[in-house]
Write an enzyme that holds these catalytic residues in place. Structure first.
Site, PDB file in Angstrom:
ATOM      1  N   GLN A 217     -16.156 -40.770 -70.858  1.00 26.60           N
ATOM      2  CA  GLN A 217     -16.526 -40.539 -69.456  1.00 26.60           C
ATOM      3  C   GLN A 217     -16.364 -39.046 -69.212  1.00 26.60           C
ATOM      4  O   GLN A 217     -15.255 -38.554 -69.018  1.00 26.60           O
ATOM      5  CB  GLN A 217     -15.645 -41.378 -68.538  1.00 26.60           C
ATOM      6  CG  GLN A 217     -15.738 -42.874 -68.832  1.00 26.60           C
ATOM      7  CD  GLN A 217     -17.101 -43.461 -68.494  1.00 26.60           C
ATOM      8  OE1 GLN A 217     -17.541 -43.421 -67.345  1.00 26.60           O
ATOM      9  NE2 GLN A 217     -17.791 -44.008 -69.490  1.00 26.60           N
TER      10      GLN A 217
ATOM     11  N   CYS B 170     -14.694 -40.938 -62.234  1.00 29.77           N
ATOM     12  CA  CYS B 170     -15.557 -39.819 -62.627  1.00 29.77           C
ATOM     13  C   CYS B 170     -16.869 -40.363 -63.190  1.00 29.77           C
ATOM     14  O   CYS B 170     -16.965 -41.522 -63.580  1.00 29.77           O
ATOM     15  CB  CYS B 170     -14.852 -38.938 -63.663  1.00 29.77           C
ATOM     16  SG  CYS B 170     -14.729 -39.650 -65.310  1.00 29.77           S
TER      17      CYS B 170
ATOM     18  N   ALA C   3     -17.362 -46.752 -58.314  1.00 28.68           N
ATOM     19  CA  ALA C   3     -17.467 -46.660 -59.773  1.00 28.68           C
ATOM     20  C   ALA C   3     -18.193 -45.390 -60.215  1.00 28.68           C
ATOM     21  O   ALA C   3     -18.663 -44.614 -59.380  1.00 28.68           O
ATOM     22  CB  ALA C   3     -18.163 -47.898 -60.315  1.00 28.68           C
ATOM     23  N   HIS C   4     -18.306 -45.220 -61.506  1.00 30.59           N
ATOM     24  CA  HIS C   4     -18.867 -43.972 -62.051  1.00 30.59           C
ATOM     25  C   HIS C   4     -20.332 -43.763 -61.652  1.00 30.59           C
ATOM     26  O   HIS C   4     -21.123 -44.671 -61.670  1.00 30.59           O
ATOM     27  CB  HIS C   4     -18.713 -43.867 -63.567  1.00 30.59           C
ATOM     28  CG  HIS C   4     -19.087 -45.065 -64.375  1.00 30.59           C
ATOM     29  ND1 HIS C   4     -18.896 -45.114 -65.726  1.00 30.59           N
ATOM     30  CD2 HIS C   4     -19.613 -46.258 -64.038  1.00 30.59           C
ATOM     31  CE1 HIS C   4     -19.302 -46.272 -66.183  1.00 30.59           C
ATOM     32  NE2 HIS C   4     -19.747 -46.982 -65.182  1.00 30.59           N
ATOM     33  N   ASN C   5     -20.619 -42.511 -61.297  1.00 33.04           N
ATOM     34  CA  ASN C   5     -21.984 -42.077 -60.967  1.00 33.04           C
ATOM     35  C   ASN C   5     -22.549 -42.690 -59.696  1.00 33.04           C
ATOM     36  O   ASN C   5     -23.748 -42.590 -59.436  1.00 33.04           O
ATOM     37  CB  ASN C   5     -22.930 -42.312 -62.155  1.00 33.04           C
ATOM     38  CG  ASN C   5     -22.540 -41.472 -63.345  1.00 33.04           C
ATOM     39  OD1 ASN C   5     -21.911 -41.952 -64.276  1.00 33.04           O
ATOM     40  ND2 ASN C   5     -22.849 -40.194 -63.283  1.00 33.04           N
TER      41      ASN C   5
END
Lengths: 334, 334, 334
Positions: free
Chosen positions: A196, A216, A237-239
């Site tokens: 990540q 991240c 969550a990510h993105n």
């Protein structure tokens, strides 16, 4: 601290009916207010408490003024006006600038002169903390983080790595920003972790509640725009990208790579699956889960209110026999 | 760090179409990649971005190679191959071995020479930390815990007591392992706490996301087998056992004494009641809750997708009149 | 520590069938018990394990005594009796009084002589900690907090401000009490924060699980009465009041200003919207959400058990065609 009604009216910009030299020094509910109190009437359900209030002054709509036995501030939006005045009557406590003796600050980190780094804080390599920002006890700011001015990290907040935050943010205890997203590739030997490698970018005036997590990005960043408000125990969550002034109540979860528009409101226990887009001005009712793109502003719902357990059991039995009901109707139609 | 395509192909074991002496030094998405970047194409939705990518090299399936304008690594599983290569291109930062001056380590604890005990960490009696394990800032390792080698406790992680962890585990901030399970016996004088006297046993290669909790057993242990992956804000209650390579997404909750099989996948906001058994290879769709034993592998679901609120209100009204509908059909049949 | 069956019978007040001089030194399950073990039989599902148990003694109901191959304690409520005895056989470890060298205590704070303030703890201005209370490593007690005697803050607990706690409370890692509630007023310039100026009042004998959050009141206090038990990852919003001996399992969320009665039981993943009242003795089944006042004691439910995904997809399709089914029945009736 005691402040005069006249000063409050001037600061916030609204009409006062009453003596401008009277002072208030606390805020209370209509019912519990005393001669030292500022209070407000916004929700009409409480209007019956107005005639008997003992407050010094009530923030209310013009149409409620005639029933007010004490001084009044007139406002089209009494709740927002109250909020602004309460901040003046009960300002946040200050803090002393400086780095506490028990804090650990990496030599490559930069701490503004007016910032406070409290006891047991740890600040990592190449990170910077802006003017008048307070990093409360037990917080950990990892490597490569950039924090603007006038932010508050109340206590035990963790920024993991590569987190950039604007000005005037508030981050409550247990918040974790920049932890690895949940990226795993299944192989015949089990899961392989997908590194990540992105960061988190957070705008100005963002508030995040206790024990909420913002991961991240996997590649590229997770983004919270200016003015976003997130309650306790939520997960971004990510993105994920969240647009300006969107608010999310407790237990909201947004899965990876989903894009949320501006001014959306997520009620408690809501969420969205990953990889979808939600347009501006969407309201999600409590316990509702968005499972595909939303392109039309408006309110979305999908939850069942609680029922008496026996009656619910009967409903469930009927629900399960829906197929047979369709068959019976089809037979009748023949 | 710059690494040549030839070295990557050799390390991971896959075919390279292109110049083995070219180097890459970062990873980016297909769209944002530069001449220094490794990228990948796994989800066919992104295939339209392939012809215009500026990457140095793309990990992709053999059938996509002809549309690739740059070098390519051929792989049957581009996502897993990318994950392995990304770990080489962007390795995790290292750390310095040793115990930080602000850490507190009990005299009966054992810390391996190559381990790092960071600032403000506290380590309790009779606990041991293995070789090359990193215990990040603010973490608390309680009494009688055993941690293997090459583990990462990022920051502010808490192991309460009697927690045994294998090798290569990753534990994100706010994780709490070994807190008391929720055991209470009702009596006429109110609740009596049932002492929680077991521990937690965690295998190798386990990753647990931010603010997730894994309680200790009441009697006997709570168990996470090798290769288990758990996302943020999940809860594993006392005496639960989770089988190898099972993965759980955000807000998954498994109630006490439930046994989960191998290679199961729990989507976000799922869960299981207590005291049930779930066999291997079960997939639980988002927002779905298992309420009894599952003995057949496959996918299970029970959630309603979000609807326009007005249309949902009409559906709810119809749902409530199901009983009358059954009556009306019965009457028609007579 | 070894304790004789006679002493146990006397301490807890129940009848012993067997030799009072035999001692036990641990607790185990019926199946795993040894000659040193206390165990119990409460749930009849485990009765088949009774004849072969190797325990020193079993706590059980009188009617099960004849099948017990070893000594027995007779109890109408074996689980509660076991809980009381287990506390004697396996008492919580003690601690040394005093303030650890790495702790930071404000000069205006008061720490009782028999209290323990562990490593890396921070205690704020005007706060007080009662006799025999343990404040575990990494915990932060903010300003103006009052903690009674015999409390346990296991580790990394945060009390933010204006939190008053009675005696004998237990607070697990990651608990956050007194963080700002989620109060925001929408204006044309975005959200205005509504200052959160109240506190939190917690009675005696309250236990709160890991990573649960209890927000401070907006005006006035959030209140948890005596004997309340809350599991992990729950959220109690601002100005909620929870009545005596109410228990809430994991992921329960109570929205702002809601009043919950006494002896209520909230199963996992349940909740209540804001501004409602729930009477005493209400049971909320797993995944159920109260959306209006509850005035009748009893059990409430509204969740759908998991189904095979293909069969669920068919059910969803039928559910969506409910409107047409009503139309078809109406047409048949004409």
């Amino acid at each position: 601290m005691p402040i005069s009604l006249g000063d409050l009216a001037t600061s916030v910009g609204c009409e006062l009916i009453g003596d401008p030299d009277v002072t208030v020094s606390d805020v209370k509910s209509l019912q519990n207010a005393t001669a030292e109190s500022l209070t407000f009437l916004s929700n009409s359900a409480y209007k019956k408490q107005l005639p008997s209030t003992k407050a010094a002054v009530v923030v209310l709509r013009a149409e409620d003024a005639e029933d007010c036995p004490v001084a009044a501030f007139l406002s089209d939006d009494p709740y927002a006006t109250y909020a602004r005045m309460a901040t003046l009557v009960c300002p946040e406590p200050g803090f002393e600038a400086g780095v506490h003796a028990t804090a650990t600050v990496a030599s490559s980190a930069t701490i503004a002169a007016s910032a406070c780094i409290a006891a047991s804080v740890v600040i990592g390599e190449r990170s910077s903390i802006g003017e008048n920002t307070y990093v409360g006890p037990g917080s950990v700011i990892g490597n490569d983080c950039t924090v603007g001015s006038n932010c508050r990290f109340i206590a035990n907040v963790t920024l993991v790595k590569r987190v950039a935050i604007g000005d005037r943010g508030s981050f409550h205890p247990g918040v974790v920003i920049g932890a690895d997203g949940f990226g795993n590739a299944m192989t015949t030997e089990g899961w392989v972790k997908v590194p990540q490698l992105g960061g988190v970018r957070i705008g100005d005036d963002v508030e995040i509640g206790a024990n909420t997590t913002v991961d991240c990005g996997a590649i590229g960043d997770t983004v919270l725009a200016n003015g976003v408000r997130i309650d306790n125990l939520c997960m971004i969550a990510h993105n994920v990208e969240v647009g300006e002034h969107t608010a999310m109540a407790g237990f909201t979860g947004i899965a990876g790579s989903t894009i949320i528009g501006k001014r959306c409101l997520f009620a408690g226990k809501t969420g969205a699956v990953g990889h979808i887009s939600v347009c501006d001005d969407v309201v999600v009712a409590a316990k509702t889960f968005l499972s595909k793109d939303v392109t039309v502003p408006g309110t979305y719902a999908a939850s069942f209110p609680a029922d008496n357990a026996r009656s619910w059991a009967k409903q469930l039995a009927r629900f399960r026999r829906l197929g047979t009901l369709f068959d019976r109707v089809k037979k009748l139609e023949k």
